[in-house]
Design a protein around this motif. Structure first.
Motif: not given
Ligand SMILES: N[C@@H](CCC(=O)N[C@@H](CS)C(=O)NCC(=O)O)C(=O)O
Length: 211
Positions: A184-208
């Motif tokens: 649960p802690k890993i899942v919570a950290v992952d969710a918190a990070c992915l709220k940040l644009a820097a992480f979101d833009r780097a996601r696999p699905e957001n790549q060209p």
């Protein structure tokens, strides 16, 4: 700068997050790791990275850096804000320990080359390979889960190198259907990070080159 990347590569994902956190613009050159046995094995890419893996970062000077942690260290040294390591030496060691569980202990066992090797040289079927993959993530995540102090990031109130490594590894875990209920802690950290644009833009699905 040019990042040699592949949308699914978690090592390239780390470099993308770090570049974004530092607010640095870069072009992406996609190196497909599956097509034709891996475009990374072609002589053109070998001339860029002798180890034939992504990421590689070509600087404006023409120098090429390889190895995600070395690339991230370089970015942190040249562009110190925001810092990816805390000032306290003990906290720095803890951040590096989590990053290294991922980058040195989990990821190398689950990488494309070793998976191909155990399939082709040792005749293992996909079910065995998936079990191997999941085993090493579970083993590493059990340790990391006990080390996290989410507040809300892996090591406190600031994003660090530990988060930069953890989020891509969670993406791999999800892709290979590792149950995450016991983390649960890993899942919570992952969710918190992915709220940040820097992480979101780097996601696999957001790549060209996302498929
Ligand atoms: N330790 C390296 C790992 C780089 C790496 O192995 N990248 C993978 C993709 S995640 C790759 O290019 N694999 C190609 C292969 O194994 O042939 C790093 O952190 O940069």
């Amino acid at each position: 700068m040019t990042l040699y990347s592949y949308f699914r590569s978690s090592a390239a994902y780390r470099a993308r997050i770090a570049l974004n956190l530092k607010g640095l613009a870069y072009d992406t050159v996609s190196i497909h790791l599956q097509k034709e046995g891996g475009m990374n094995k072609k002589p053109e890419f070998r001339a860029i990275n002798p180890h034939m893996r992504v990421p590689a970062l070509k600087l404006d000077s023409g120098e090429v850096l390889i190895q995600s942690l070395a690339i991230i260290d370089y970015l942190d040294e040249i562009h110190p804000r925001p810092p990816l390591l805390p000032p306290d030496p003990i906290e720095r060691a803890n951040v590096r320990a989590i990053a290294q569980i991922i980058a040195c202990d989990i990821h190398p066992l689950n990488n494309t080359s070793p998976l191909r090797y155990i399939k082709n040289e040792f005749g293992q079927d996909q079910a065995k390979i998936d079990a191997w993959y999941q085993h090493w993530i579970r083993e590493g995540f059990e340790a990391i889960e006990s080390m996290i102090r989410p507040a809300p990031y892996t090591c406190g109130a600031e994003v660090t190198l530990a988060d930069v490594c953890l989020v891509p590894q969670v993406a791999n875990a999800r892709r290979f259907k590792v149950p995450l209920d016991q983390f649960p802690k890993i899942v919570a950290v992952d969710a918190a990070c992915l709220k940040l644009a820097a992480f979101d833009r780097a996601r696999p699905e957001n790549q060209p080159d996302a498929e």
